[in-house]
Enzyme design. Structure first.
Site, PDB file in Angstrom:
ATOM      1  N   CYS A   2    -201.910 -22.811 -40.176  1.00 43.25           N
ATOM      2  CA  CYS A   2    -201.551 -21.462 -40.622  1.00 43.25           C
ATOM      3  C   CYS A   2    -201.982 -21.217 -42.074  1.00 43.25           C
ATOM      4  O   CYS A   2    -202.040 -22.135 -42.882  1.00 43.25           O
ATOM      5  CB  CYS A   2    -200.039 -21.273 -40.557  1.00 43.25           C
ATOM      6  N   ARG A  27    -209.180 -22.625 -41.544  1.00 43.57           N
ATOM      7  CA  ARG A  27    -208.062 -23.544 -41.336  1.00 43.57           C
ATOM      8  C   ARG A  27    -207.669 -23.638 -39.869  1.00 43.57           C
ATOM      9  O   ARG A  27    -206.953 -24.562 -39.488  1.00 43.57           O
ATOM     10  CB  ARG A  27    -206.836 -23.067 -42.140  1.00 43.57           C
ATOM     11  N   TRP A  75    -201.348 -20.709 -36.410  1.00 43.66           N
ATOM     12  CA  TRP A  75    -201.839 -21.728 -35.476  1.00 43.66           C
ATOM     13  C   TRP A  75    -200.589 -22.176 -34.722  1.00 43.66           C
ATOM     14  O   TRP A  75    -199.707 -22.807 -35.300  1.00 43.66           O
ATOM     15  CB  TRP A  75    -202.467 -22.877 -36.256  1.00 43.66           C
ATOM     16  N   ASN A  99    -195.677 -21.123 -43.313  1.00 40.60           N
ATOM     17  CA  ASN A  99    -196.478 -22.282 -42.875  1.00 40.60           C
ATOM     18  C   ASN A  99    -195.548 -23.474 -42.828  1.00 40.60           C
ATOM     19  O   ASN A  99    -194.752 -23.657 -43.749  1.00 40.60           O
ATOM     20  CB  ASN A  99    -197.556 -22.651 -43.904  1.00 40.60           C
ATOM     21  N   GLY A 100    -195.704 -24.318 -41.810  1.00 42.64           N
ATOM     22  CA  GLY A 100    -194.909 -25.541 -41.759  1.00 42.64           C
ATOM     23  C   GLY A 100    -194.068 -25.587 -40.497  1.00 42.64           C
ATOM     24  O   GLY A 100    -194.253 -24.776 -39.578  1.00 42.64           O
ATOM     25  N   GLU A 464    -217.282 -42.081 -35.657  1.00 46.21           N
ATOM     26  CA  GLU A 464    -217.464 -40.778 -36.296  1.00 46.21           C
ATOM     27  C   GLU A 464    -218.479 -39.931 -35.526  1.00 46.21           C
ATOM     28  O   GLU A 464    -218.273 -38.731 -35.315  1.00 46.21           O
ATOM     29  CB  GLU A 464    -217.876 -40.972 -37.768  1.00 46.21           C
ATOM     30  N   LYS A 468    -217.634 -36.279 -33.807  1.00 46.77           N
ATOM     31  CA  LYS A 468    -218.356 -35.050 -34.147  1.00 46.77           C
ATOM     32  C   LYS A 468    -218.845 -34.355 -32.881  1.00 46.77           C
ATOM     33  O   LYS A 468    -218.743 -33.143 -32.736  1.00 46.77           O
ATOM     34  CB  LYS A 468    -219.564 -35.358 -35.053  1.00 46.77           C
ATOM     35  N   GLU A 471    -215.840 -32.809 -30.972  1.00 51.25           N
ATOM     36  CA  GLU A 471    -215.115 -31.674 -31.540  1.00 51.25           C
ATOM     37  C   GLU A 471    -215.972 -30.434 -31.699  1.00 51.25           C
ATOM     38  O   GLU A 471    -215.473 -29.335 -31.511  1.00 51.25           O
ATOM     39  CB  GLU A 471    -214.420 -32.046 -32.857  1.00 51.25           C
ATOM     40  N   HIS A 487    -216.701 -55.123 -19.923  1.00 52.00           N
ATOM     41  CA  HIS A 487    -215.347 -55.421 -19.449  1.00 52.00           C
ATOM     42  C   HIS A 487    -214.711 -54.228 -18.737  1.00 52.00           C
ATOM     43  O   HIS A 487    -213.510 -54.046 -18.800  1.00 52.00           O
ATOM     44  CB  HIS A 487    -214.496 -55.926 -20.615  1.00 52.00           C
ATOM     45  N   LYS A 583    -208.274 -27.015 -39.784  1.00 58.42           N
ATOM     46  CA  LYS A 583    -208.920 -27.778 -40.849  1.00 58.42           C
ATOM     47  C   LYS A 583    -207.941 -28.729 -41.512  1.00 58.42           C
ATOM     48  O   LYS A 583    -208.268 -29.862 -41.797  1.00 58.42           O
ATOM     49  CB  LYS A 583    -209.493 -26.798 -41.879  1.00 58.42           C
TER      50      LYS A 583
END
Ligand code: F6R
Length: 588
Positions: A2, A27, A75, A99-100, A464, A468, A471, A487, A583
């Site tokens: 948010c 964000r 969000w 926010n939170g 990484e 990438k 996402e 295995h 973000k």
């Protein structure tokens, strides 16, 4: 996650708030809303989806003449993505954005049920109702806020309008909030990039401080006393938050890697003597989330292999709850671009409360982690707008390489300096081979699954590269330690399956080659990224310059970042704002 903005002053709040909200889009959000206020009225307009749809609603509504307002990108956490759940939330006197996460929201809500009927599923409306009750009881917003602070648990950054007061109130705990200072106008924002079009001067609101923002004055209180606040100047310019000539922030930020590398390097070289020597510790924990944790895995490999220092890498969401032994002299390294990741902050607080020393590798210098750690080793990535981190990841690895250099050699030799100073031009060379990466993207963009294989450091790089691709291009992918394939997982390898293999390490080169042969035999399409031009040719070979192991991964990861970028482009993905992602993950 948010985002909050607020404005009070002589200009049109609607234009300023919408423009500022757009700077917070990075964000991550799924709905947005705005509240405009004048002496007698508060008008709230909310919408699900992109900010453009909020803007459209505003353009089709008769708006009150206003001189202050607050706005929000949400969000979703508590409750679905609906207009009712979008912020601002209003009660009879109070309108606020938040926010939170309020941890005791259910208990507070249950106590309020007899006197207030809730319209949304959010924890935010619970604070609005609680504050409204206290304001009615106390007839004094300051006392009401103090009462609210003493009761509410969890994290919050709040911007608050009160129906009969000509001010905006701001208060925060465990979630960042700044107050921007313009000429006869003030702003509120989750971060300075939101309001950089208007001012670069701001104050950081501290934990549980209350900001009272009028047309001509700003006063910050804590525990009944006025706080003296330092006015900070952001070293940020408008261009930093614009795409320039690039189609996406992600590409812009990848292409900035050589310049931010140079900037960070210069700083590390001149500050080398003050750098912490990890060999003074008996235990090192690297704690972070996502890409920052994968940077930590590269660091672990360097510190263990090059410096013989044992390192544990932990994901912060686990570390904060698991049993951790602090009986030896421990340094906990927290890696975070934003410095606001909730789990990483919790891990930091746990380490501190257990007496460990803490070191932050952080990009945002004013962030909570930067402020709370014992030592900082800042990276100089500048603003990173694309949700998927690229340049910050690279610099996190650079920071860890410097810790390895210090711990291994104690001094920075001229030879090493020379090697380091050569890297930006090698990086440029790697970044400029876009046509090769586009060809690979073209060959893999229709794949449903991709495997990344490598050993040791190369495995950390795979983690990484795989993240990438997942996402930004929404392709299912797995990173595997090459020797583990046999295995079980190898049963998934079939004709045409894409396998990206990484080989940069001499001692395991032949072993990974054997694993490539195993998947090739089963029909895999192999893309090899290596620093060794003499290796056999596969479907695609990308050969990057061979450099000191301490820095090698920094020439490989940009290749994987660009392959992910071009693949996402072909799949028409929302590259800078991948679905469901935020973000800065400021909630648990
Ligand atoms: C992936 C990505 C995330 C972040 C993670 C930690 O591209 O960006 O995995 O690395 O959310 O964020 P920070 O570094 O802000 O703590």
């Amino acid at each position: 996650m948010c985002g909050i903005v607020g404005y009070i002053g002589k200009n049109n709040p609607k234009e300023i708030l919408i423009n500022s909200l757009k700077h917070l889009e990075y964000r991550g959000y799924d709905s947005s809303g705005i509240a405009l206020k004048n002496k007698s009225d508060i008008q709230v307009i909310k919408s699900v989806g992109k900010i453009n749809s909020l803007e459209e609603k505003l353009n089709n509504t008769e708006l009150i003449n206003s001189n202050m307002g607050i706005a929000h990108t949400r969000w979703a956490t508590h409750g679905k993505v609906t207009v009712d759940n979008a912020h601002p939330h209003s009660t009879s006197h109070i309108t606020l954005v938040h926010n939170g996460i309020i941890e005791n929201a259910n208990d507070i809500k249950n106590n309020l049920l007899t006197e207030y009927s809730f319209k949304s599923e959010t924890d935010t409306e619970v604070i609005a109702a609680l504050l409204n009750k206290f304001y009615e009881e106390e007839k004094d917003i300051y006392k009401a806020l103090e009462k609210m602070i003493s009761i509410v648990k969890g994290s919050y950054a709040l911007a608050i309008l009160v129906d009969n007061l000509d001010k905006i109130y701001a208060v925060r705990k465990n979630s960042p909030l700044i107050i921007g200072i313009g000429k006869n106008e003030y702003f509120i924002a989750s971060d300075i990039s939101a309001i950089i079009d208007y001012t670069n001067k701001y104050i950081l609101l501290g934990e549980e401080e209350i900001g009272e923002i009028g047309f001509n004055d700003l006063v910050v209180y804590k525990d009944g006393n006025v706080c003296k606040k330092e006015i900070k100047t952001a070293d940020l310019i408008k261009e930093d938050v614009s795409k320039g000539n690039y189609e996406h922030f992600m590409l812009k930020e990848i292409m900035e890697e050589s310049s931010v590398f140079r900037k960070t390097l210069d700083k590390y070289i001149s500050d080398f003597n003050n750098l912490i020597d990890l060999s003074n510790y008996e235990e090192i924990h690297i704690v972070a989330c996502g890409s920052a944790m994968y940077a930590g895995m590269v660091g672990k490999n360097l510190l263990e292999e090059e410096c013989s220092i044992k390192v544990d890498v932990e994901c912060a969401s686990e570390y904060r709850y698991k049993k951790v032994f602090y009986d030896r002299k421990t340094l906990v390294i927290l890696i975070s671009q934003s410095g606001e990741t909730a789990d990483t902050i919790a891990a930091l607080r746990k380490a501190k409360s257990n007496g460990a020393d803490t070191l932050g590798i952080v990009n945002v210098k004013t962030s909570s982690i930067a402020r709370e750690v014992d030592y900082n080793l800042f990276i100089e990535a500048g603003v990173e707008v694309a949700v998927a981190t690229t340049k910050a990841y690279l610099l996190q690895v650079l920071a860890l390489s410097f810790l390895a250099i210090k711990s291994k050699y104690k001094v920075l030799s001229e030879e090493l300096k020379e090697e380091l100073r050569n890297i930006p031009s090698l990086l440029e060379e790697v970044l400029n081979r876009k046509e090769e990466y586009k060809k690979i993207a073209n060959s893999i963009y229709q794949s449903e699954d991709v495997f990344f294989i490598g050993r040791k450091m190369d495995y950390a790089i795979c983690m990484e590269g795989s993240l990438k691709l997942k996402e930004v291009a929404y392709i299912h992918s797995e990173a595997y330690q090459a020797g583990e394939l046999k295995h079980g997982t190898i049963s998934l390898i079939e004709d045409g399956m894409v396998v990206v293999a990484i080989i940069t390490e001499e001692d395991i080169k032949d072993k990974t080659i054997s694993n490539i042969i195993e998947v090739k035999t089963r029909g895999a399409k192999v893309i090899l990224v290596t620093n060794d031009g003499s290796l056999p040719k596969y479907d695609f070979n990308i050969v990057v310059p061979k450099i000191n192991k301490l820095f090698q991964s920094m020439l490989v990861v940009p290749v994987l970042q660009l392959i992910a970028y071009y693949t996402a482009l072909l799949r028409d993905c929302d590259i800078d704002k991948p679905k469901n992602l935020a973000k800065s993950v400021t909630v648990e």
